[in-house]
Motif scaffolding. Sequence first.
Motif, short mmCIF file in Angstrom:
data_model
loop_
_atom_site.label_atom_id
_atom_site.label_comp_id
_atom_site.label_asym_id
_atom_site.label_seq_id
_atom_site.Cartn_x
_atom_site.Cartn_y
_atom_site.Cartn_z
N MET A 1 0.86 -1.19 0.00
CA MET A 1 0.00 0.00 0.00
C MET A 1 0.89 1.24 0.00
O MET A 1 1.89 1.26 0.69
N LEU A 5 -1.73 6.81 0.90
CA LEU A 5 -3.02 6.19 1.17
C LEU A 5 -3.11 5.79 2.65
O LEU A 5 -4.10 6.03 3.33
N LYS A 6 -1.99 5.20 3.11
CA LYS A 6 -1.92 4.78 4.52
C LYS A 6 -2.16 5.96 5.44
O LYS A 6 -2.95 5.92 6.38
N ASN A 7 -1.47 7.07 5.12
CA ASN A 7 -1.61 8.29 5.91
C ASN A 7 -3.05 8.76 5.95
O ASN A 7 -3.58 9.12 6.99
N LYS A 8 -3.68 8.75 4.77
CA LYS A 8 -5.06 9.21 4.65
C LYS A 8 -5.98 8.34 5.50
O LYS A 8 -6.81 8.84 6.24
N LEU A 9 -5.80 7.02 5.37
CA LEU A 9 -6.64 6.09 6.13
C LEU A 9 -6.51 6.34 7.62
O LEU A 9 -7.48 6.36 8.36
N PHE A 10 -5.27 6.57 8.03
CA PHE A 10 -5.03 6.79 9.45
C PHE A 10 -5.74 8.06 9.91
O PHE A 10 -6.37 8.10 10.95
N THR A 11 -5.63 9.11 9.09
CA THR A 11 -6.30 10.37 9.44
C THR A 11 -7.80 10.15 9.57
O THR A 11 -8.42 10.61 10.52
N TYR A 12 -8.39 9.42 8.58
CA TYR A 12 -9.83 9.15 8.66
C TYR A 12 -10.17 8.40 9.93
O TYR A 12 -11.14 8.71 10.61
N ALA A 13 -9.35 7.40 10.26
CA ALA A 13 -9.63 6.57 11.44
C ALA A 13 -9.66 7.43 12.70
O ALA A 13 -10.57 7.30 13.52
#
Lengths: 282, 269
Positions: A1, A5-13
């Motif tokens: 990944m 994208l990982k960063n974005k997912l983490f921010t959303y979480a």
Amino acid sequence: MNRQLKNKLFTYATWIAVVLSTTILFFLFGVILWNGLPAIDLNFLTQASSNFGASGGIIYQIAGSVLMVLFSALICLPIAIGTAIFKSEYLISKKLHAIINTLIYSLNGIPSVIFGIFGLILFVNILGMGISWIVGSIILAMMILPTVTLSTYHSINSIPTIYRESSLALGLTKWQVIRKVLLPQGFSGAITGLLIGVARAIGETAPIMFIATAFSGVAFPSSFSEPVSTLPTHILALAQQATNPDALQNAWGSSLMLVTLVVLFSISALIFRLKHQTISKR
Amino acid sequence: MEQQSLKSKLSVVGKTTVDIIKLEGLHVWIKENHILDGIDVNIPKNKITCIIGPSGSGKSTLIRSINRINDDVDGITTQGNINFNGSSILTSDTDIASLRTQIGMVFQKPCVFPKSIKENVLFGIQHLKKLSKIEKLQLVEQKLKTVSLWKEVSHRLNDKAISLSIGQQQRLCIARTLAVKPEVILLDEPTSSLDPLSTRAIEDMMVKLKEEYTIVFVTHNIQQAKRIADHLIFLCDGKLIEQGSARAMFSCPQNSQTKAYLKDEYCAC
Ligand SMILES: Nc1ncnc2c1ncn2[C@@H]1O[C@H](COP(=O)(O)OP(=O)(O)O)[C@@H](O)[C@H]1O
Ligand SMILES: [Mg+2]
């Protein structure tokens, strides 16, 4: 990944977590407000309860709660300050620091009902103090001791060494440095911890229900050795008569009052901390 | 000719001042590290003694031993002797608080207390002595004048000390130390965080103060030492390399390491 994208997912979480927790908080407040407000009027706040709480007001419950946490704060503060000063200024051994930390965190981790049983056995049975509000204050003081001690310790310990050295270099004794420099600057930490501790103590039911409270027929105490009625134990008693709509209504009203007091103490803690930041944080 | 030079030498000897402080074989360890290695130095009374040396050479450790503020450092061991006015100050029955009223200290970073300017001047002395309101005001005025701060702050003595500039704060710290009336003032790089103007002001102040006080002034700035020092102590790597009158050491240093350091600020030790 890929990393973005990982960063974005983490921010959303993290955002989802924030939204979830605030939603739960507001939902709880909303329900309590919605159900509690209709119960509250001037009579409810200024009259004694009658008919096992189903009618009348909660003035003695408010007074009992406030009295008990006030005294627990008075009992706790000197012990917490003493421990914090000892730990910050006198205790050198790293091992002893670790042991004291473990003790403080363990004390903080003890389930509150255990404090109640302990108080019942030691103060009520062995020492024969009877079921009285002062025993409740002592037990609550023990419960909030870790919070207040750590908060005081951190605010004293974070005062830069140069303040100690500058005052020692002027010929002050160690005790004078503690009294004139460290305590005034560390006091705000003690008060902040105390307000947080009191906010928690005022909502506790389990530790005080066997040792300090009576469910009905009590007024403002005229001595140390009388039981009082408090908001949390009153709510418990009313909840047990939930089939009676009047009792239920008053349970909601009392809950709203209790939550208001908790919020009041918490907000004071926050304001106090912002107003009296120690030198180190400037 | 010969006689005359002998005479002038004698007259120099005649003028030799008293040493108010003497360090004899001072060793300091912090945990396993040997920080000071057998230091023997004298501090002449009513003179400015500058301690120079590269950073990490032990200047702070040395000066902080003299008022025993090092006592509280974790894992410190001190050996040897320090004499102040003829008696040892490293004994276990030394009254440290009273010693520190006789040997004051100013630190590198000015540290004012979260109080008013006036209260800061009085902070040390009021714990030692009861002063009347008038005595307090007189003392504040006198000490602030000595450090040339009076003109700038006389109209706002009750303002928070933190509102002063760093240079003013450092002068306030000096005033606070003077208020206790010490005999010796130790200063550990007091100008290293200050602007050139405040630095000069403090240097000029030192030259005036030496009439009343003995000054021990740590600096890593050789030019500064040249401007103010009467007596010079050169440390390197925890050892005393050379000490003597500043004029002699700057004009013809005996030791090659001193020569190299004074010339290039470089020390191979
Ligand atoms: N508290 C301390 N713990 C360990 N080492 C220290 C401590 N204070 C100073 N030192 C060491 O002692 C040496 C001398 O330091 P210092 O006296 O501050 O030198 P200077 O003031 O000349 O720069 C340095 O090597 C420093 O690392
Ligand atoms: Mg230094």
